[in-house]
Motif scaffolding. Structure first.
Motif, PDB file in Angstrom:
ATOM      1  N   PRO A 189       1.266  -1.649  -0.343  1.00 46.03           N
ATOM      2  CA  PRO A 189       0.096  -0.116   0.125  1.00 46.03           C
ATOM      3  C   PRO A 189       0.947   1.335  -0.053  1.00 46.03           C
ATOM      4  CG  PRO A 189      -0.299  -1.620   2.663  1.00 46.03           C
ATOM      5  CD  PRO A 189       0.645  -1.848   1.602  1.00 46.03           C
ATOM      6  N   LEU A 190       0.139   2.479  -0.944  1.00 46.83           N
ATOM      7  CA  LEU A 190       1.200   3.091  -0.525  1.00 46.83           C
ATOM      8  C   LEU A 190       0.805   5.010   0.709  1.00 46.83           C
ATOM      9  CD1 LEU A 190       0.524   4.815  -4.300  1.00 46.83           C
ATOM     10  CD2 LEU A 190       2.387   3.587  -3.219  1.00 46.83           C
TER      11      LEU A 190
ATOM     12  N   ASP B 266       3.990   5.840 -12.069  1.00 46.06           N
ATOM     13  CA  ASP B 266       4.660   6.475 -11.411  1.00 46.06           C
ATOM     14  C   ASP B 266       4.535   7.845 -10.835  1.00 46.06           C
ATOM     15  OD1 ASP B 266       6.298   4.300 -12.598  1.00 46.06           O
ATOM     16  OD2 ASP B 266       6.143   5.749 -14.916  1.00 46.06           O
ATOM     17  N   LEU B 267       4.010   7.989 -10.040  1.00 45.39           N
ATOM     18  CA  LEU B 267       3.237   9.327  -9.137  1.00 45.39           C
ATOM     19  C   LEU B 267       4.392   9.361  -8.043  1.00 45.39           C
ATOM     20  CD1 LEU B 267       0.352   7.057  -7.174  1.00 45.39           C
ATOM     21  CD2 LEU B 267       0.835   8.717  -9.033  1.00 45.39           C
ATOM     22  N   LEU B 268       4.492  11.003  -8.030  1.00 47.63           N
ATOM     23  CA  LEU B 268       4.715  11.877  -7.369  1.00 47.63           C
ATOM     24  C   LEU B 268       4.756  11.273  -5.785  1.00 47.63           C
ATOM     25  CD1 LEU B 268       3.533  15.137  -8.494  1.00 47.63           C
ATOM     26  CD2 LEU B 268       5.141  13.871  -8.881  1.00 47.63           C
ATOM     27  N   VAL B 269       6.089  11.661  -4.602  1.00 47.03           N
ATOM     28  CA  VAL B 269       6.602  10.869  -3.597  1.00 47.03           C
ATOM     29  C   VAL B 269       6.646  12.398  -2.082  1.00 47.03           C
ATOM     30  CG1 VAL B 269       7.470   9.414  -2.094  1.00 47.03           C
ATOM     31  CG2 VAL B 269       6.452   8.813  -4.546  1.00 47.03           C
ATOM     32  N   GLU B 270       6.460  13.071  -1.189  1.00 43.16           N
ATOM     33  CA  GLU B 270       6.217  13.713  -0.786  1.00 43.16           C
ATOM     34  C   GLU B 270       8.034  13.220   0.435  1.00 43.16           C
ATOM     35  OE1 GLU B 270       7.013  16.652   1.689  1.00 43.16           O
ATOM     36  OE2 GLU B 270       5.304  16.543   0.021  1.00 43.16           O
ATOM     37  N   LYS B 271       8.612  13.942   0.177  1.00 43.72           N
ATOM     38  CA  LYS B 271       9.373  13.532   0.304  1.00 43.72           C
ATOM     39  C   LYS B 271      10.185  13.147   2.024  1.00 43.72           C
ATOM     40  CE  LYS B 271      13.422  15.369  -2.631  1.00 43.72           C
ATOM     41  NZ  LYS B 271      14.540  15.378  -2.884  1.00 43.72           N
ATOM     42  N   ALA B 272       8.990  13.793   2.559  1.00 40.15           N
ATOM     43  CA  ALA B 272       9.088  14.190   4.190  1.00 40.15           C
ATOM     44  C   ALA B 272       8.409  12.953   4.823  1.00 40.15           C
ATOM     45  CB  ALA B 272       8.209  15.415   4.997  1.00 40.15           C
ATOM     46  N   THR B 273       7.101  12.483   4.145  1.00 31.66           N
ATOM     47  CA  THR B 273       6.828  11.281   4.946  1.00 31.66           C
ATOM     48  C   THR B 273       6.306  10.359   3.856  1.00 31.66           C
ATOM     49  OG1 THR B 273       4.688  12.675   3.451  1.00 31.66           O
ATOM     50  CG2 THR B 273       4.695  13.198   5.169  1.00 31.66           C
TER      51      THR B 273
ATOM     52  N   SER C 146       2.915   9.172  -1.896  1.00 31.69           N
ATOM     53  CA  SER C 146       2.133   9.052  -2.604  1.00 31.69           C
ATOM     54  C   SER C 146       0.677  10.065  -3.625  1.00 31.69           C
ATOM     55  CB  SER C 146       1.666   7.746  -3.326  1.00 31.69           C
ATOM     56  OG  SER C 146       3.046   6.887  -3.295  1.00 31.69           O
ATOM     57  N   PHE C 147       1.313  10.641  -4.689  1.00 34.08           N
ATOM     58  CA  PHE C 147       0.363  11.715  -4.829  1.00 34.08           C
ATOM     59  C   PHE C 147       0.297  12.850  -5.838  1.00 34.08           C
ATOM     60  CE2 PHE C 147       3.886  14.973  -3.883  1.00 34.08           C
ATOM     61  CZ  PHE C 147       3.439  15.719  -4.152  1.00 34.08           C
ATOM     62  N   ASN C 148      -0.587  13.050  -7.351  1.00 35.12           N
ATOM     63  CA  ASN C 148      -0.316  13.419  -8.120  1.00 35.12           C
ATOM     64  C   ASN C 148      -0.995  15.257  -8.465  1.00 35.12           C
ATOM     65  OD1 ASN C 148      -2.770  12.589  -8.900  1.00 35.12           O
ATOM     66  ND2 ASN C 148      -3.531  11.111  -9.847  1.00 35.12           N
ATOM     67  N   ALA C 149      -1.445  15.593  -7.005  1.00 33.50           N
ATOM     68  CA  ALA C 149      -1.957  16.988  -7.577  1.00 33.50           C
ATOM     69  C   ALA C 149      -2.104  18.312  -6.076  1.00 33.50           C
ATOM     70  CB  ALA C 149      -3.643  16.590  -8.063  1.00 33.50           C
TER      71      ALA C 149
ATOM     72  N   TYR D  87      -4.000   6.162 -12.505  1.00 33.69           N
ATOM     73  CA  TYR D  87      -3.568   7.358 -11.553  1.00 33.69           C
ATOM     74  C   TYR D  87      -2.262   8.249 -12.442  1.00 33.69           C
ATOM     75  CZ  TYR D  87      -6.621   5.663  -8.428  1.00 33.69           C
ATOM     76  OH  TYR D  87      -8.077   4.811  -8.410  1.00 33.69           O
ATOM     77  N   ALA D  88      -1.240   7.515 -12.877  1.00 31.35           N
ATOM     78  CA  ALA D  88       0.006   8.202 -13.326  1.00 31.35           C
ATOM     79  C   ALA D  88       0.295   7.489 -14.946  1.00 31.35           C
ATOM     80  CB  ALA D  88       0.780   8.433 -12.381  1.00 31.35           C
ATOM     81  N   ASN D  89       1.499   8.225 -15.266  1.00 27.24           N
ATOM     82  CA  ASN D  89       1.575   6.901 -17.021  1.00 27.24           C
ATOM     83  C   ASN D  89       2.201   5.718 -16.066  1.00 27.24           C
ATOM     84  OD1 ASN D  89       1.352   9.044 -18.583  1.00 27.24           O
ATOM     85  ND2 ASN D  89       2.796  10.288 -18.421  1.00 27.24           N
ATOM     86  N   GLY D  90       2.555   4.598 -16.874  1.00 25.60           N
ATOM     87  CA  GLY D  90       3.404   3.871 -16.119  1.00 25.60           C
ATOM     88  C   GLY D  90       1.473   2.255 -15.424  1.00 25.60           C
TER      89      GLY D  90
END
Length: 321
Positions: free
Chosen positions: A220-221, A283-290, A293-296, A272-275
């Protein structure tokens, strides 16, 4: 002997790993092929929601104030108001795919448009209709919101059972006859229902923030707002808002047969994302601190995961990242 035995014992594992890798690669190619060959989204000549529309939130059951803010901030994030700054990629940018349906549906010189804004919020923390709701109960709750120029969204808490919830749906949208008459005639209003699946079926209705209940298994993300149930509700609400805008009365844009149709978001389920491929959100964006995963991006520094939308201009599923 030990070294030879270990080498021979590893061969079946290596062969299995290569097979799984080949299958995963084939799954990706198949998913891309299916996505490229998606049937067109047909317009059935009915009205789309247009004008200035308020999104009223009707909270049924117990929600924390922080949970309500996650959802209300999401609705506010859809607005394209320049004063509501959102870093790219943004929720308002995601919503622009919905705008394309309006350009295609119009044969007039002036193209209709839709502007959503956060409306009233109604709280029912006393479970006035009980903790087991039917579809008729949902209409009754939805009627508590405004019935003109509005979408009334019923949100049920994690301890409320709803007819069909976790079995055939995570949420739904429909329309109902309102009590307000327009030009002497009864009119219909659009409504949405979304349930919090946290304790009932998160693997089905809050994926990819929970281990999937069926199909390919993947870790899970991390949910972007730290709430698996409510972050899952946002995903479902986002898709249902897109479906409500483009097919509010079951005669707008959809694929397939009426009653079992695929709409702007449901035509792109699991992407939710490319790939993306079955069991992998993309291939989602990932918040470095926490590690979330998100895309918006949304207002007030929020981050969300929104589903891919079917782009009618390209006949394919469109993602922000």
């Amino acid at each position: 002997m030990a070294s030879f035995f270990a080498s021979n014992a590893a061969l079946p594992k290596l062969f299995l790993a290569l097979c799984l890798l080949h299958m995963a690669s084939a799954t990706r190619r198949l998913a891309e092929l299916v996505q490229d060959q998606s049937p067109p989204m047909k317009y059935h000549n009915g009205p789309l929601l247009s004008g200035k529309i308020s999104v009223n939130l009707i909270w049924y059951g117990r929600f924390k104030p922080s949970q309500r803010t996650i959802v209300s901030d999401f609705v506010t994030s859809i607005s394209s108001d320049p004063s509501l700054a959102q870093a790219p990629p943004s929720v308002s940018q995601w919503w622009k795919t919905v705008d394309k349906y309006y350009h295609l549906s119009s044969s007039k010189r002036s193209t209709p448009s839709l502007s959503l804004s956060l409306g009233r919020q109604v709280l029912d923390e006393s479970y006035s209709l009980g903790k087991s709701l039917t579809s008729k109960h949902l209409v009754e709750l939805a009627s508590r919101g405004e019935q003109q120029n509005a979408i009334n969204v019923v949100l049920t808490s994690s301890d409320v059972a709803v007819e069909g919830f976790c079995m055939s749906r995570c949420g739904s949208h429909d329309s109902a006859v309102g009590s307000v008459k327009v030009n002497g005639r009864s009119s219909r209003f659009a409504y949405i229902w979304v349930g919090n699946s946290e304790t009932q079926c998160p693997g089905q209705c809050a994926w990819p923030f929970h281990q999937p209940q069926y199909g390919p298994q993947s870790p899970p993300l991390v949910a972007p707002n730290g709430d698996v149930g409510v972050d899952g509700m946002v995903i479902n609400l986002a898709g249902l808002l897109a479906g409500t805008a483009t097919n509010p009365f079951s005669n707008g844009y959809y694929q397939g047969e009426a009653g079992a149709s695929l709409e702007a978001a449901s035509a792109c389920t699991g992407i939710y994302a490319n790939g993306a491929y079955p069991g992998y959100a993309g291939d989602l964006l990932v918040e470095k601190a926490t590690g979330a995963s998100f895309n918006a991006h949304g207002v007030n520094g929020r981050k969300y995961l929104v589903p891919a939308l079917y782009d009618p201009s390209t006949s394919s599923c469109s993602t922000l990242v």
